[in-house]
Design an enzyme around this catalytic site. Structure first.
Site, PDB file in Angstrom:
ATOM      1  N   THR A  25       0.682  -1.146   0.011  1.00  0.00           N
ATOM      2  CA  THR A  25       0.064  -0.061   0.000  1.00  0.00           C
ATOM      3  C   THR A  25       0.764   1.442  -0.191  1.00  0.00           C
ATOM      4  OG1 THR A  25      -0.267  -0.278   2.434  1.00  0.00           O
ATOM      5  CG2 THR A  25      -2.229  -0.811   1.135  1.00  0.00           C
ATOM      6  N   PHE A  32      -6.925  -5.111  -0.087  1.00  0.00           N
ATOM      7  CA  PHE A  32      -8.349  -5.797  -0.675  1.00  0.00           C
ATOM      8  C   PHE A  32      -9.278  -5.246   0.467  1.00  0.00           C
ATOM      9  CE2 PHE A  32      -6.736  -7.969  -3.941  1.00  0.00           C
ATOM     10  CZ  PHE A  32      -5.558  -8.439  -3.819  1.00  0.00           C
ATOM     11  N   GLN A 100       1.755 -13.047  -0.163  1.00  0.00           N
ATOM     12  CA  GLN A 100       0.534 -13.326  -0.877  1.00  0.00           C
ATOM     13  C   GLN A 100       0.501 -12.408  -2.094  1.00  0.00           C
ATOM     14  OE1 GLN A 100      -2.835 -14.153   2.341  1.00  0.00           O
ATOM     15  NE2 GLN A 100      -1.120 -12.935   3.382  1.00  0.00           N
ATOM     16  N   ASP A 103       2.697  -8.680  -7.010  1.00  0.00           N
ATOM     17  CA  ASP A 103       3.223  -7.371  -7.861  1.00  0.00           C
ATOM     18  C   ASP A 103       4.614  -7.605  -8.184  1.00  0.00           C
ATOM     19  OD1 ASP A 103       2.638  -5.785  -4.653  1.00  0.00           O
ATOM     20  OD2 ASP A 103       4.361  -7.004  -5.492  1.00  0.00           O
ATOM     21  N   HIS A 118       0.523 -16.626  -4.128  1.00  0.00           N
ATOM     22  CA  HIS A 118      -0.627 -16.440  -4.976  1.00  0.00           C
ATOM     23  C   HIS A 118      -0.255 -16.107  -6.515  1.00  0.00           C
ATOM     24  CE1 HIS A 118      -3.381 -15.356  -1.282  1.00  0.00           C
ATOM     25  NE2 HIS A 118      -3.119 -16.900  -1.485  1.00  0.00           N
ATOM     26  N   CYS A 126       0.212 -19.475 -22.004  1.00  0.00           N
ATOM     27  CA  CYS A 126      -0.502 -19.875 -22.918  1.00  0.00           C
ATOM     28  C   CYS A 126      -1.349 -21.074 -22.448  1.00  0.00           C
ATOM     29  CB  CYS A 126       0.022 -19.953 -24.571  1.00  0.00           C
ATOM     30  SG  CYS A 126      -1.288 -20.841 -25.653  1.00  0.00           S
ATOM     31  N   THR A 187      -1.010  -8.313   6.396  1.00  0.00           N
ATOM     32  CA  THR A 187      -2.037  -9.023   5.845  1.00  0.00           C
ATOM     33  C   THR A 187      -3.241  -9.321   7.072  1.00  0.00           C
ATOM     34  OG1 THR A 187      -2.526 -11.350   5.379  1.00  0.00           O
ATOM     35  CG2 THR A 187      -0.728 -11.147   6.799  1.00  0.00           C
ATOM     36  N   ASN A 210       1.384  -4.821  11.787  1.00  0.00           N
ATOM     37  CA  ASN A 210       0.142  -4.608  10.936  1.00  0.00           C
ATOM     38  C   ASN A 210      -0.565  -3.189  11.242  1.00  0.00           C
ATOM     39  OD1 ASN A 210      -0.925  -5.985   8.695  1.00  0.00           O
ATOM     40  ND2 ASN A 210      -2.914  -5.876   9.949  1.00  0.00           N
TER      41      ASN A 210
HETATM   42  N1  APR Z   1       1.411  -1.301   6.978  1.00  0.00           N
HETATM   43  C1  APR Z   1       0.843  -2.327   7.739  1.00  0.00           C
HETATM   44  N2  APR Z   1      -0.189  -2.606   7.531  1.00  0.00           N
HETATM   45  C2  APR Z   1      -0.870  -2.451   6.602  1.00  0.00           C
HETATM   46  C3  APR Z   1      -0.673  -1.243   5.720  1.00  0.00           C
HETATM   47  C4  APR Z   1       0.641  -0.607   5.884  1.00  0.00           C
HETATM   48  N3  APR Z   1       0.812   0.349   5.268  1.00  0.00           N
HETATM   49  N4  APR Z   1      -1.654  -1.056   4.785  1.00  0.00           N
HETATM   50  C5  APR Z   1      -2.626  -1.755   5.014  1.00  0.00           C
HETATM   51  N5  APR Z   1      -2.200  -2.759   6.024  1.00  0.00           N
HETATM   52  C6  APR Z   1      -2.932  -4.007   6.703  1.00  0.00           C
HETATM   53  C7  APR Z   1      -4.398  -3.590   6.951  1.00  0.00           C
HETATM   54  O1  APR Z   1      -4.531  -3.309   8.261  1.00  0.00           O
HETATM   55  C8  APR Z   1      -4.897  -5.081   6.711  1.00  0.00           C
HETATM   56  O2  APR Z   1      -5.011  -5.760   7.925  1.00  0.00           O
HETATM   57  O3  APR Z   1      -2.734  -4.937   5.624  1.00  0.00           O
HETATM   58  C9  APR Z   1      -3.965  -5.903   5.738  1.00  0.00           C
HETATM   59  C10 APR Z   1      -4.375  -6.163   4.405  1.00  0.00           C
HETATM   60  O4  APR Z   1      -5.344  -7.150   4.373  1.00  0.00           O
HETATM   61  P1  APR Z   1      -6.024  -7.482   3.017  1.00  0.00           P
HETATM   62  O5  APR Z   1      -6.504  -6.405   2.060  1.00  0.00           O
HETATM   63  O6  APR Z   1      -6.986  -8.918   3.495  1.00  0.00           O
HETATM   64  O7  APR Z   1      -4.672  -8.295   2.023  1.00  0.00           O
HETATM   65  P2  APR Z   1      -4.098  -9.817   2.089  1.00  0.00           P
HETATM   66  O8  APR Z   1      -4.188 -10.160   3.750  1.00  0.00           O
HETATM   67  O9  APR Z   1      -2.913  -9.842   1.640  1.00  0.00           O
HETATM   68  O10 APR Z   1      -5.250 -10.476   1.419  1.00  0.00           O
HETATM   69  C11 APR Z   1      -5.125 -12.050   1.265  1.00  0.00           C
HETATM   70  O11 APR Z   1      -6.849 -12.212  -0.130  1.00  0.00           O
HETATM   71  O12 APR Z   1      -8.010 -11.729  -2.160  1.00  0.00           O
HETATM   72  C12 APR Z   1      -7.171 -12.490  -1.594  1.00  0.00           C
HETATM   73  O13 APR Z   1      -5.511 -13.348  -3.229  1.00  0.00           O
HETATM   74  C13 APR Z   1      -5.726 -11.993  -2.259  1.00  0.00           C
HETATM   75  O14 APR Z   1      -3.529 -12.396  -1.666  1.00  0.00           O
HETATM   76  C14 APR Z   1      -4.876 -11.988  -1.213  1.00  0.00           C
HETATM   77  C15 APR Z   1      -5.431 -12.246  -0.078  1.00  0.00           C
END
Ligand code: APR
Length: 238
Positions: A25, A32, A100, A103, A118, A126, A187, A210
């Site tokens: 981010t 997500f 996960q 990018d 992932h 292909c 995550t 987190n």
């Molecule tokens: N620093 C620390 N934590 C952060 C930051 C940051 N700059 N920005 C966001 N977060 C935290 C949020 O608080 C959240 O708990 O990162 C977490 C992101 O969670 P998700 O959006 O659920 O992402 P993720 O856990 O990677 O999702 C897992 O879901 O849809 C699937 O395949 C997709 O790999 C993805 C999987």
């Protein structure tokens, strides 16, 4: 907090990092499930449905419209979190990065051992002849990208309903099992089987970095609610 984290890392022999969308981010790629995350943006079809195997097979053109627009971010650059993890690998601290994310920013930052649970937008194949295509090819294509052989090209990304790559999963599992410190960051730990991997950890220090709370906070030795780029970026890697 940061002093405790530095001490844990300095005293660790084998650190493994497990990350998610929150690590990217600060490179400008939305996650997500945060309020401004991809799954909270309004679409006629929910993104979790678009990013599924069924939707890819049945609505391939609509899949690619969404995928080109929302899932490929070649403009994004590694941020201090990616860069410091690569430095910590170079100085022999970090054994592996498990992500996960699709990018490729960890590799772009210089990390060598990266397990992409992932998959990656940088690998596209292909479905008929297996020929490889890079992310730029997909971005430059319109409609459903086709191979010269006539086959449809599919991203090497694990869509919902699809299994994770066995070899990647097993390597990541082994790295977690043999680590003495596991750092989990960026995550929400809500998507399985990825999120379930941290239960293989048997080492001394489970560290959570987190922005929001996660289900694993209660098991961690150290929980830092903050921005991964700032927290990891402030670490000394020597
Ligand atoms: N620093 C620390 N934590 C952060 C930051 C940051 N700059 N920005 C966001 N977060 C935290 C949020 O608080 C959240 O708990 O990162 C977490 C992101 O969670 P998700 O959006 O659920 O992402 P993720 O856990 O990677 O999702 C897992 O879901 O849809 C699937 O395949 C997709 O790999 C993805 C999987």
């Amino acid at each position: 907090m940061l002093k405790n984290l530095q001490k844990i890392i300095d005293e660790s022999k084998s650190v493994v990092f497990f990350g998610g969308a929150g690590i990217s981010t600060e490179s400008g790629i939305p996650d997500f499930r945060s309020v401004d995350g991809l799954y909270n943006q309004k679409y006629d079809v929910p993104p979790e449905k678009i990013l599924s195997h069924t939707y890819f097979m049945e609505e391939t053109e609509k899949f690619y419209d969404f995928y080109r627009d929302k899932m490929i971010a070649l403009w994004a650059k590694p941020n201090p979190a990616h860069l410091k993890l690569a430095e910590l690998e170079k100085c022999g601290k970090i054994r592996a990065v498990i992500t996960q994310n699709i990018d490729g920013l960890h590799q772009q930052a210089g990390s060598k051992i990266v397990y992409e649970l992932h998959g990656s937008v940088h690998r596209n194949y292909c479905m008929k002849c297996g020929r490889f295509f890079d992310a730029q090819f997909i971005l430059n294509s319109t409609g459903v990208p086709k191979c010269q052989c006539g086959g449809t090209i599919k991203p090497d990304v694990v869509l919902y309903e699809e299994p994770l790559d066995d070899k990647t999963f097993t390597s990541a599992e082994r790295a977690i099992m043999t680590a003495d410190t596991l750092i989990v960051s960026g995550t929400s730990l809500t998507v399985y089987p990825a999120a379930g991997m941290i239960r293989y950890f048997q080492g001394d220090n489970l560290v959570l970095i987190n922005r929001d709370e996660t289900p694993a906070d209660k098991y961690a030795n150290l929980v830092i609610h903050g921005k991964a780029g700032e927290v990891l970026g402030a670490l000394r890697a020597d």
